[in-house]
Design a protein around this motif. Sequence first.
Motif, mmCIF file in Angstrom:
data_model
loop_
_atom_site.group_PDB
_atom_site.id
_atom_site.type_symbol
_atom_site.label_atom_id
_atom_site.label_comp_id
_atom_site.label_asym_id
_atom_site.label_seq_id
_atom_site.Cartn_x
_atom_site.Cartn_y
_atom_site.Cartn_z
ATOM 1 N N SER A 159 0.755 -1.358 -0.094
ATOM 2 C CA SER A 159 0.023 -0.192 -0.081
ATOM 3 C C SER A 159 0.987 1.365 -0.174
ATOM 4 O O SER A 159 0.459 2.176 0.605
ATOM 5 C CB SER A 159 -0.971 0.069 1.189
ATOM 6 O OG SER A 159 -1.715 -1.147 1.168
ATOM 7 N N ARG A 160 2.042 0.944 -0.716
ATOM 8 C CA ARG A 160 2.693 2.439 -0.762
ATOM 9 C C ARG A 160 2.270 3.327 -1.489
ATOM 10 O O ARG A 160 1.828 3.038 -2.598
ATOM 11 C CB ARG A 160 4.312 1.996 -1.087
ATOM 12 C CG ARG A 160 5.232 3.130 -0.918
ATOM 13 C CD ARG A 160 5.643 3.346 0.616
ATOM 14 N NE ARG A 160 6.296 4.350 0.918
ATOM 15 C CZ ARG A 160 7.531 4.555 1.468
ATOM 16 N NH1 ARG A 160 7.904 3.552 2.175
ATOM 17 N NH2 ARG A 160 8.088 5.746 1.625
ATOM 18 N N ALA A 161 2.271 4.868 -1.234
ATOM 19 C CA ALA A 161 1.539 5.798 -2.042
ATOM 20 C C ALA A 161 2.964 6.354 -2.875
ATOM 21 O O ALA A 161 4.240 6.568 -2.623
ATOM 22 C CB ALA A 161 1.145 6.793 -1.073
ATOM 23 N N PHE A 162 2.634 7.046 -4.117
ATOM 24 C CA PHE A 162 3.221 7.566 -4.965
ATOM 25 C C PHE A 162 2.632 8.685 -5.731
ATOM 26 O O PHE A 162 1.307 8.636 -5.739
ATOM 27 C CB PHE A 162 3.837 6.670 -6.116
ATOM 28 C CG PHE A 162 4.529 5.197 -5.533
ATOM 29 C CD1 PHE A 162 5.564 5.120 -5.434
ATOM 30 C CD2 PHE A 162 3.728 4.200 -5.428
ATOM 31 C CE1 PHE A 162 6.363 4.215 -4.883
ATOM 32 C CE2 PHE A 162 4.095 2.932 -4.854
ATOM 33 C CZ PHE A 162 5.541 2.965 -4.825
ATOM 34 N N HIS A 163 3.491 9.769 -6.302
ATOM 35 C CA HIS A 163 2.993 10.603 -7.215
ATOM 36 C C HIS A 163 3.080 9.718 -8.639
ATOM 37 O O HIS A 163 3.954 8.890 -8.956
ATOM 38 C CB HIS A 163 3.872 11.791 -7.637
ATOM 39 C CG HIS A 163 3.926 12.670 -6.127
ATOM 40 N ND1 HIS A 163 5.243 12.907 -5.589
ATOM 41 C CD2 HIS A 163 2.952 13.196 -5.551
ATOM 42 C CE1 HIS A 163 4.817 13.760 -4.619
ATOM 43 N NE2 HIS A 163 3.606 13.797 -4.567
ATOM 44 N N SER A 164 1.853 9.822 -9.281
ATOM 45 C CA SER A 164 1.723 8.890 -10.798
ATOM 46 C C SER A 164 3.062 9.521 -11.432
ATOM 47 O O SER A 164 3.491 8.650 -12.369
ATOM 48 C CB SER A 164 0.313 8.912 -11.356
ATOM 49 O OG SER A 164 -0.040 10.525 -11.367
ATOM 50 N N VAL A 165 3.390 10.832 -11.512
ATOM 51 C CA VAL A 165 4.454 11.343 -12.276
ATOM 52 C C VAL A 165 5.526 10.549 -12.035
ATOM 53 O O VAL A 165 6.512 10.218 -12.745
ATOM 54 C CB VAL A 165 4.516 12.699 -11.833
ATOM 55 C CG1 VAL A 165 5.602 13.423 -12.910
ATOM 56 C CG2 VAL A 165 3.410 13.571 -12.509
ATOM 57 N N CYS A 166 5.886 10.531 -10.522
ATOM 58 C CA CYS A 166 7.252 9.879 -10.062
ATOM 59 C C CYS A 166 7.084 8.471 -10.407
ATOM 60 O O CYS A 166 8.144 7.757 -11.119
ATOM 61 C CB CYS A 166 7.306 10.039 -8.685
ATOM 62 S SG CYS A 166 7.452 11.714 -8.038
ATOM 63 N N LEU A 167 6.264 7.592 -10.197
ATOM 64 C CA LEU A 167 6.086 6.426 -10.704
ATOM 65 C C LEU A 167 6.231 5.976 -12.285
ATOM 66 O O LEU A 167 6.955 5.104 -12.533
ATOM 67 C CB LEU A 167 4.877 5.631 -10.069
ATOM 68 C CG LEU A 167 4.503 4.094 -10.358
ATOM 69 C CD1 LEU A 167 5.844 3.284 -9.420
ATOM 70 C CD2 LEU A 167 3.020 3.644 -9.718
ATOM 71 N N GLY A 168 5.751 6.821 -13.040
ATOM 72 C CA GLY A 168 5.861 6.907 -14.329
ATOM 73 C C GLY A 168 7.347 6.737 -14.965
ATOM 74 O O GLY A 168 7.724 6.273 -15.708
ATOM 75 N N ASP A 169 7.686 8.007 -14.295
ATOM 76 C CA ASP A 169 9.302 8.263 -14.511
ATOM 77 C C ASP A 169 10.191 7.005 -13.984
ATOM 78 O O ASP A 169 11.184 6.541 -14.984
ATOM 79 C CB ASP A 169 9.759 9.573 -13.986
ATOM 80 C CG ASP A 169 9.193 10.709 -14.602
ATOM 81 O OD1 ASP A 169 8.768 10.762 -15.614
ATOM 82 O OD2 ASP A 169 9.285 11.734 -13.845
ATOM 83 N N TRP A 170 9.772 6.434 -12.937
ATOM 84 C CA TRP A 170 10.655 5.345 -12.454
ATOM 85 C C TRP A 170 10.363 4.150 -13.257
ATOM 86 O O TRP A 170 11.498 3.515 -13.992
ATOM 87 C CB TRP A 170 10.351 5.058 -11.155
ATOM 88 C CG TRP A 170 11.215 3.973 -10.712
ATOM 89 C CD1 TRP A 170 12.380 4.028 -9.927
ATOM 90 C CD2 TRP A 170 10.740 2.485 -10.401
ATOM 91 N NE1 TRP A 170 12.692 2.736 -9.543
ATOM 92 C CE2 TRP A 170 11.875 1.908 -9.918
ATOM 93 C CE3 TRP A 170 9.590 1.748 -10.646
ATOM 94 C CZ2 TRP A 170 11.889 0.356 -9.636
ATOM 95 C CZ3 TRP A 170 9.673 0.218 -10.618
ATOM 96 C CH2 TRP A 170 10.734 -0.221 -10.124
ATOM 97 N N LEU A 171 9.058 4.034 -13.791
ATOM 98 C CA LEU A 171 8.718 2.623 -14.649
ATOM 99 C C LEU A 171 9.512 2.748 -16.069
ATOM 100 O O LEU A 171 10.037 1.802 -16.440
ATOM 101 C CB LEU A 171 7.257 2.630 -14.769
ATOM 102 C CG LEU A 171 6.550 1.971 -13.561
ATOM 103 C CD1 LEU A 171 5.039 2.117 -14.027
ATOM 104 C CD2 LEU A 171 6.959 0.727 -13.189
ATOM 105 N N ARG A 172 9.680 4.123 -16.626
ATOM 106 C CA ARG A 172 10.298 4.300 -17.866
ATOM 107 C C ARG A 172 11.656 4.076 -17.891
ATOM 108 O O ARG A 172 12.517 3.625 -18.952
ATOM 109 C CB ARG A 172 10.247 5.751 -18.311
ATOM 110 C CG ARG A 172 8.748 6.227 -18.749
ATOM 111 C CD ARG A 172 8.987 7.453 -19.341
ATOM 112 N NE ARG A 172 7.433 7.854 -19.943
ATOM 113 C CZ ARG A 172 6.966 8.878 -19.047
ATOM 114 N NH1 ARG A 172 7.457 9.197 -17.981
ATOM 115 N NH2 ARG A 172 5.516 9.270 -19.495
ATOM 116 N N SER A 173 12.296 3.859 -16.725
ATOM 117 C CA SER A 173 13.844 3.476 -16.444
ATOM 118 C C SER A 173 14.118 2.302 -16.081
ATOM 119 O O SER A 173 15.195 1.645 -16.317
ATOM 120 C CB SER A 173 14.440 4.480 -15.031
ATOM 121 O OG SER A 173 13.879 3.769 -13.949
ATOM 122 N N ILE A 174 13.035 1.414 -16.274
ATOM 123 C CA ILE A 174 13.117 -0.132 -16.206
ATOM 124 C C ILE A 174 12.735 -1.024 -17.362
ATOM 125 O O ILE A 174 11.705 -0.564 -17.902
ATOM 126 C CB ILE A 174 12.118 -0.728 -15.024
ATOM 127 C CG1 ILE A 174 12.268 -0.012 -13.780
ATOM 128 C CG2 ILE A 174 12.363 -2.217 -14.675
ATOM 129 C CD1 ILE A 174 13.594 0.081 -13.150
#
Length: 293
Positions: free
Chosen positions: A249-264
């Motif tokens: 149940s960790r919370a994120f900014h969707s913007v930050c999560l999107g940027d992180w996912l793009r790096s994977i």
Amino acid sequence: MSRKLSEQNRDKQGSSSSSFHRSVYSEIEEVGWEHLVHLSEDLTHMTFRILDKKGQSHIFEIYLPQSYPKCAPSISADVPYVCELKWSISSRLKDVVLQVREHLEKLQDFFSIMDDIDKKLWVVGPIQPSRATSFRQINLGNDCFIMLAINVSDPRSLPECRLLGPETITDKMRKTWRRNCNRWTKDKSIGENLENLMETSLPGPRQSTMEDQQVECGICYAHCLPINDELGAKSGSGSDYTCDNSSCSRAFHSVCLGDWLRSITTTRQSFDVLFGNCPYCSGPVAVKVDSNV
């Protein structure tokens, strides 16, 4: 002559840099690329995610000095204190990870006690505490609160406390605490001990919604995004995505999560949705992103 020396120095530096890169990649391979969350371009800063024996996810960072591996790397993690690394010229990153795992196991009793407090008592602060936080402010009712500071080295021992609230009430509570402090026993939970010492029952936790509190993003560690034109409507907004895994149940900014996912490299994209894994629990996540980005 000076030109030849300059070229030789550049060749040596290039060879040294190439050797360093090969060495770091080899050591990350030993740890397992699946544990790597982030790697800087110069390979001197990396973030790993590992699970403890209870299946809890932990993020920690490793910083490599210029003299690596002659000198030990430094580490930071979401724990009350980091372990002192045992290091030699033959040590590798896998040795760092092993020592971090061992350190996490030593902290399991502390983690369990803090979790028990959060689950069974009316905790009002801090909101969304990190694993490094060793204190809790608990609502006792009647506008009274108790601030508990848990001893990390001996978490089941009598904690330091500070009573807050109307003096007429807290003065009586302090006298009761002093009179009964010898009742504290390590075989009982914090809640049971508090009730025994204060000779009263304590209120349980109160339910709250995400809107009632600002939740820290698990990637940028900020409550709100910065205010700028590039973020458009999301400028200054709080966390707006939560991992579906109930044990995370960790919370994120969707913007930050999107940027992180793009790096994977394992992330998939379908139209304007990115599909990947939570950086904390590895559970599946899907986040909608700006198709123009």
